[in-house]
Each structure stands twice: as structure tokens, then as C-alpha cells.
Design an enzyme around this catalytic site. Structure first.
Site, PDB file in Angstrom:
ATOM      1  CG  ASP A 172     -38.289  36.086  81.750  1.00 22.00           C
ATOM      2  OD1 ASP A 172     -37.184  36.674  81.721  1.00 22.00           O
ATOM      3  OD2 ASP A 172     -38.782  35.648  82.802  1.00 22.00           O
TER       4      ASP A 172
ATOM      5  NE  ARG B  78     -43.498  38.744  88.338  1.00 15.35           N
ATOM      6  CZ  ARG B  78     -42.272  38.486  87.871  1.00 15.35           C
ATOM      7  NH1 ARG B  78     -41.921  37.241  87.608  1.00 15.35           N
ATOM      8  NH2 ARG B  78     -41.418  39.456  87.657  1.00 15.35           N
TER       9      ARG B  78
END
Length: 571
Positions: free
Chosen positions: A463, A181
């Protein structure tokens, strides 16, 4: 941290080996302390030439998609309009014949992936490679803080894993699939310049990963596979497709070798899912739906409108709400109609290590209930953060599904309308929810100031996705003078400032050092900057990445220590 620049010249001698005759220039700083060998392994002359060509070819395309985002937002604001399924692409949606190319065998069974794994965390990366998960979301985006140290360490760790140079890991053909990613379009790599400009973060990540690992992954029928973050339109998917085609030609890989899962993290992209799949037909590994980035995008695009006031997420927002379950149902239906895999979000909860702990069964039951909803909606897989969830969640698929995936679940019962996708849940704001959002926002910024992209709070990992929804809601509640359910106080600048100071004082009690307390104070101040701005900063990561406070906060000593001092309450 921006380091002093050192200029590298790729000479004609190197280029002659590629049958070219030209000289190019790019700039890089020296390696971060302790990473000289890793730096030299990544930034070879051939790799620098490849990066230069990749970035020079697609720099303008990145600029265009970012400009289109601004233009589209301005048009929505000026017109007061709402998104809808596009008229000029209706023929693509009406055409029932096209399908995405089938994915390779190892991609067809993706029941449980490990999510949010920043590969600079070597210990956790190795544990994940040893796990029974089907895949690993190797995350240079939401769960990662993109210091130069972290990027080099992370990409080098991937290179070592692919070439079986990490200790005690299975062969590449046997360990979980690496779903790489790269950063999203909004992120810039400050430490490389091409053509006199800092380079797009995603091209830096993608280019190095493909150059060093692409062919080896393909050779072992294990990739190269990617996650594409924060895509907002089919034109952005088209740009990624062009990048894939160019890269495969340069690296002499067959067309369609690269497969990518697009994360539908934006409300505008939800209206273009079929078009996104169409643009990536040869390269699609499907679509993914998540909770918090997608919810935050409503504030990003429509937060100034009273009709889109998003209530307290801790009490009133979940995948069971109409606007979110409609989005998931549409994603599954769209993917399966076109032969693509549909994956769900990540369970962020952490299980106690002691199975006899009183909260163990409660947490497991809560996660099981929510993930079973996704399975029954037809998803082909989802993610967990805690490795302890892998086997219990795999058993769910064994109990409630048949075969490698649920592509046969075509969801003919689904008929999602624009109203379904844009229907805000009812509910208000609680003092607990406001303070929780402030705490998550402050702690996330503090983590970034320490070079980390995630932290642990109240039994789960947080996050940038949860930071986005947290600061988005606080900004929106201030903007609309929202009343608290508890005592009818109005969410105002004064109240948020008071609560932020209160949160800072509470968190100081667990700060082990003066440096920690200083970072906490700076984080609280930056959080207030963000939520009190007249205009909404679109991405908190962009704001931090461009802010001098973040760039100057990383001392070489801190960066060198990151790999061994990331918080590890649970693997």
C-alpha cells in the site's frame, strides 16, 4: 476525477430546524455513475450543514499545523539540528499523576485487528465483519485510493454496516469494532468546496462518518473509534482533540465518547508520545507503531544528510534493528505508564489457501516469530491483512499473555535515548533491493491510476506505506551516489532509469489489456519524476492526489467497475 461542479444551497428552512438563521453555500459535483442513492443518503441537507460548520471552524487550524510542519523542517535543515525530547513540555513528562481515561469495555481487548481494509471493497468488508477479529481498521488512508467513487462507496458501506443493512452480518454490538481511519492532514478532498476552497480530506471523512454513524456506534457501546494517521506533533493531537470536543457537543454525545488511536508514523512524533497522549487524555485509545511509514519519515526529514542513509530495507531493516525496537519499546512503556493501549504493526503477508502448500508453514512461522517479538515487547494487539492469520495470531496472545491486555507490563527495563531512536542500521544497497523498491513504487502508482490503494506482489499486500519507503530509498540512494554491494555500481539517474524501463518491460507481460499497459507506462514515468526531483516530495499520496495525471485518469466507466474488479487473490 474532478467532475463538473453543482452548487448546493442549504436554505433557511433547513437551518431553522437547528434553531439557526443563516444561509451557507458549499459546492459538490453530481454523484458518480451508479451511486445516486448512496450520494443522496450521505449528502442530506443536515449533513451538508454539519460539514460546512465543521470545516469552517477548523480549516484555519489545519492550515496552521501544515505550516508548522514546513517551519519545523526548515529549522532542522537550517540548523543541522536533530530532534530531542521537548524542554518546554518536560513538566508533562515528569508529572507521574496523569492518566488517559479508561477505554470502553469492548476496546480493552484488541488482540488482532484486520488492517488496511478499504471499505469501498464491499465483499472484503463483509467478510471482515463476519470474522472473529476484535477490530477492523476501516481505512480511508494508506490502503485506499480516494476517488470520489471510493469515498462515497466506502462511507456508505460503513453507514450500512452500523445500521445493520449489509447482508449476512452480525449486529453492530457483535461484529468487530470499526476503527475508522480518515485521511491524513496532507490529503485534500477535491470534490467539495467550502468558503471557495477545497476541503481537508480528514474533515470530509470524519464529518460524514460521525454525522451518520457516531450516535449509533455510541448507543451500541461500539464506538465511535478512530485511527489518526501521520500525526507529527502534540499540537496536531491538540487540534484533533478540539475537533472531537466540538463534534461531541454538536451531536450531543458525552465528552470522551470518541476514542482515537494515534499512529506514530513519524520520527518527530516519537519524541512527543507522552505529550500526544496528554492532549488526547479524554479521547485516547492509545498509540500504534508501524514499520514502513516510520522508516520513510527518516528520509522525509533527514534524507539529504549522509548520516541518515537508510540501507536496503529488504535485507537490513526490520523491527529488530536498534532504531525500530527502541521506538516500539518506548511506545509500549509510554502508553502503559499512562494507562493507554499500545498496538503493533500489520502483518502484510498472505497465507496460501491450501494449508498443505509447501510455503504455508514457512510463512506462518515467519509471521509468528515477528509477532511474538511484539507480544514480548508488551503490545496489547496488532493487525493482520489476511483473515487467515486471525485465529493463529489470537492463539499467540492466549499462549503468551493473560487477560484482555498487557497494561500491567510497565517496561521499567526500558531507557530509550535520542541516540537510540536516531541510530541508523548498518548495511548497504543491493541490486535486488533497488529493483524491488522500483517495482513496488511503479505498481503502487499504477494501482492509483486504476482507482485502487493497494495491490498484491510476491505474497503480500502493498500500500502507500510500502510505496513511501520504496520511493524514499531510491531518491536517497541517488542523492548520495550509493554504491551497490553486488558490483560497486553507483545508484544514479541513469541506472534507476534503466532499471525502471526494465521493470516496465517485465510487468507488461502480465498486463491483460492495452489500457493496463498504458497505465503501467504512465506509472513508470511518474515514478521517475518522483525519485529524480531535486527536492523530496513529502508524501507520494499528496503528489499523486494533486497531479493532473491521477485526477484525469478515472473514467466514469472505470470508477463504476471498481467495486467488483478490485484484485481479490485472497480474502
Amino acid at each position: 476525477m474532478k467532475l463538473p461542479r453543482q452548487q448546493y444551497k442549504v436554505t433557511k428552512r433547513v437551518i431553522k430546524s437547528h434553531c439557526l438563521v443563516l444561509t451557507v453555500r458549499l459546492e459538490l459535483p453530481p454523484p458518480p455513475p451508479g451511486l445516486k442513492a448512496e450520494y443522496e443518503a450521505l449528502f442530506t441537507s443536515d449533513a451538508l450543514l454539519f460539514l460546512h460548520e465543521l470545516i469552517s471552524t477548523f480549516n484555519e487550524g489545519v492550515d496552521k499545523v501544515l505550516c508548522l510542519r514546513v517551519s519545523r523542517k526548515a529549522n532542522l535543515d537550517l540548523s543541522g539540528g536533530l530532534p530531542n525530547f521537548l524542554e518546554h513540555t518536560a513538566h508533562t513528562r515528569r508529572d507521574q499523576a496523569w492518566r488517559v481515561l479508561p477505554v470502553p469495555q469492548r476496546l480493552q481487548r484488541r488482540h488482532v485487528d484486520i488492517g488496511d481494509l478499504a471499505p469501498c471493497d464491499t465483499q472484503r468488508f463483509i467478510k471482515a465483519l463476519q470474522s472473529p477479529a476484535q477490530g477492523i481498521q476501516v481505512d480511508f488512508d494508506d490502503g485506499n485510493c480516494p476517488t470520489f467513487y471510493n469515498q462515497i462507496r466506502g462511507i456508505y458501506n460503513v453507514l450500512q454496516a452500523v445500521h445493520n443493512q449489509l447482508p449476512n452480518i452480525p449486529h453492530i454490538s457483535e461484529f468487530p469494532l470499526l476503527m475508522l481511519r480518515p485521511r491524513a492532514w496532507n490529503m485534500v478532498e477535491h470534490n467539495m468546496m467550502v468558503g471557495g476552497r477545497e476541503v481537508p480530506g480528514p474533515l470530509f471523512d470524519f464529518g460524514l462518518l460521525m454525522f451518520h454513524c457516531g450516535y449509533k456506534l455510541f448507543e451500541n457501546k461500539s464506538g465511535p473509534f478512530f485511527y489518526l494517521s501521520k500525526v507529527e506533533s502534540y499540537l496536531e493531537a491538540r487540534l484533533w482533540n478540539d475537533i472531537f470536543v466540538w463534534t461531541q457537543q454538536k451531536l450531543r454525545l458525552p465528552l470522551g465518547s470518541i476514542k482515537a488511536t494515534v499512529l506514530i508514523e513519524n520520527v518527530l512524533a516519537a519524541f512527543e508520545m507522552e505529550e500526544i497522549l496528554y492532549e488526547l487524555q479524554e479521547h485516547s485509545a492509545g498509540l500504534n507503531c508501524g514499520l514502513w511509514d516510520y522508516s520513510a519519515s527518516f528520509v522525509t526529514k533527514f534524507g539529504h544528510r549522509q548520516a541518515f542513509l537508510l540501507p536496503d530495507r529488504s535485507k537490513y531493516v526490520s523491527m529488530e534493528k536498534r532504531f525500530l525496537h527502541s521506538y516500539m519499546d518506548l511506545l509500549v512503556q509510554t502508553c502503559h505508564r499512562r494507562g493507554a493501549l499500545a498496538t503493533g504493526g500489520m502483518a502484510a503477508q498472505l497465507l496460501p489457501q491450501d494449508q498443505l502448500h509447501e510455503s504455508y508453514s514457512t510463512i506462518l512461522a515467519a509471521v509468528t516469530r515477528l509477532k511474538l517479538l511484539e507480544i514480548r515487547a508488551g503490545v496489547d494487539g496488532f493487525m493482520v491483512y489476511d483473515l487467515s492469520f486471525i485465529e493463529p495470531m489470537q492463539r499467540l496472545f492466549q499462549l503468551y499473555t493473560e487477560g484482555d491486555n498487557q497494561l500491567d507490563q510497565l517496561r521499567h527495563d526500558v531507557n530509550v535515548t535520542p541516540e537510540d531512536l536516531l541510530s541508523m542500521p548498518s548495511g548497504g544497497v543491493t541490486l535486488h533491493g533497488l529493483k524491488y523498491n522500483i517495482t513496488v513504487g511503479v505498481l503502487f502508482i499504477k494501482a492509483w491510476l486504476s482507482g485502487k490503494g493497494q495491490f498484491f506482489y510476491r505474497g503480500q499486500v502493498e500500500d502507500s506505506a510500502t510505496a513511501e519507503i520504496s520511493r524514499s530509498q531510491v531518491w536517497q540512494w541517488i542523492r548520495h551516489h550509493t554504491q551497490l554491494e553486488d558490483n560497486s555500481r553507483v545508484v544514479s539517474r541513469r541506472l534507476v532509469t534503466e532499471l525502471t524501463k526494465e521493470v516496465e518491460l517485465e510487468l507488461r507481460t502480465v498486463c491483460p489489456s492495452l489500457r493496463c499497459k498504458q497505465n503501467l507506462h504512465v506509472a513508470a514515468e511518474i515514478f521517475l519524476e518522483v525519485v529524480l526531483k531535486r527536492d523530496f516530495p513529502e508524501f507520494i499520496t499528496t503528489y499523486l492526489n494533486q497531479d493532473h495525471t491521477f485526477l484525469s485518469s478515472q473514467s466514469p466507466h472505470q470508477e463504476k467497475a471498481l467495486d467488483t474488479h478490485l484484485p481479490q487473490p485472497k480474502l
